[in-house]
Scaffold this active site. Structure first.
Site, PDB file in Angstrom:
ATOM      1  N   HIS A 108      36.248  57.393  57.116  1.00 47.12           N
ATOM      2  CA  HIS A 108      37.307  58.294  56.677  1.00 47.12           C
ATOM      3  C   HIS A 108      37.891  57.819  55.349  1.00 47.12           C
ATOM      4  CE1 HIS A 108      37.267  59.797  60.857  1.00 47.12           C
ATOM      5  NE2 HIS A 108      37.847  60.878  60.352  1.00 47.12           N
ATOM      6  N   LYS A 161      43.799  57.158  55.861  1.00 42.87           N
ATOM      7  CA  LYS A 161      43.899  57.308  57.318  1.00 42.87           C
ATOM      8  C   LYS A 161      44.518  56.057  57.919  1.00 42.87           C
ATOM      9  CE  LYS A 161      41.345  58.782  61.429  1.00 42.87           C
ATOM     10  NZ  LYS A 161      42.410  59.774  61.759  1.00 42.87           N
TER      11      LYS A 161
END
Length: 268
Positions: free
Chosen positions: A156, A160
């Site tokens: 990600h 995040k």
């Protein structure tokens, strides 16, 4: 009947995409939108923020109004805010779609208890493709899992805040159930140092963070001589927004209960 959808955290990236997805979806409209008190964009038109033109729905600083004015509310925020919004949903009797991740076991229990009184959709990922990955990976695991080493790799963007991702954990849970293992007992979250030989019963998780990666998830099934990989890559958050709006349209017709995307897609 046109469903009035409320969006919390409407000024964030996901919030704006949820407004756009709601505006473009058939059978629903943006009914209310909110941000945290004191946000600089309170009073702005939510449609203009999302790039779809004026919708006549202004960003409010009171989430309670959002839950009062909407038929269903979609919440992609942070754990603390979502739990506060869940209490508002209970007070108003408003169905809620939760896209926030990173909850503890005790916090997930709070969501389950709320679902005894109102309809709640709580899923680690709202992309249709990811939920197909859950289903396919479970089917593969049921055939191969006893003889193959299982690893999950997720990537990600740098912003995040939780790891592994809720989607990776959901994928691991689907696989663990298929091979009749308790994920809490067999999950390995990263490896370092002298770890010893791999326990064949474990399910490993590896996390990558960097750049602007929307979300990549791979389930790997490995044995001597071959490796099978199942991968989903998200290229836009709009896929999550569309799935969440689909969930919102579905859940307003349901009785109180805890649902996920498998219910909406007919996988259960």
């Amino acid at each position: 009947m046109t469903i009035k959808v409320g969006v919390t955290g409407v000024c964030g990236r996901m919030g704006r995409m949820l407004v756009e997805a709601t505006h473009k979806a058939q059978g629903c409209m943006l009914g209310a939108a909110s941000e945290y008190p004191g946000h600089t964009l309170i009073g702005a038109d939510a449609g203009e923020l999302a790039g779809v033109g004026k919708l006549g729905v202004l960003v409010g600083g009171d989430a309670e109004t959002t839950f009062r004015d909407a038929d269903v509310v979609i919440d992609f925020s942070v754990v603390e805010a979502t739990l506060a919004h869940l209490r508002l949903a209970l007070a108003q009797g408003t169905p809620i779609v939760i896209g926030t991740t990173g909850f503890s076991a005790a916090e997930r229990q709070q969501i389950a208890l709320a679902a005894e009184r109102i309809p709640v959709v709580f899923a680690p990922n709202y992309a249709v493709g990811v939920n197909l990955l859950f289903k396919i990976a479970a089917e593969v695991a049921a055939v191969l899992g006893g003889e193959y080493d299982i690893e999950i790799v997720e990537a990600h963007h740098r912003h995040k805040v939780d790891a592994p991702s809720g989607t990776a954990l959901g994928l691991g849970q689907a696989i663990a159930e298929a091979v009749e293992r308790n994920l809490d007992e067999v999950a390995i979250y990263g490896r370092q140092g002298q770890t010893g030989a791999r326990d064949p019963q474990t399910i490993g998780f590896s996390t990558i963070r960097g750049g602007d990666v929307v979300g990549d998830h791979t389930a790997m099934f490995m044995t001597d001589g071959e490796r099978l990989e199942l991968t989903h890559r998200a290229s836009s958050r709009m896929t999550f927004a569309k799935g969440a709006v689909r969930a919102a349209k579905w859940v307003v017709e349901q009785k109180p209960g805890l649902y996920d995307m498998r219910d909406i897609l007919g996988f259960k």
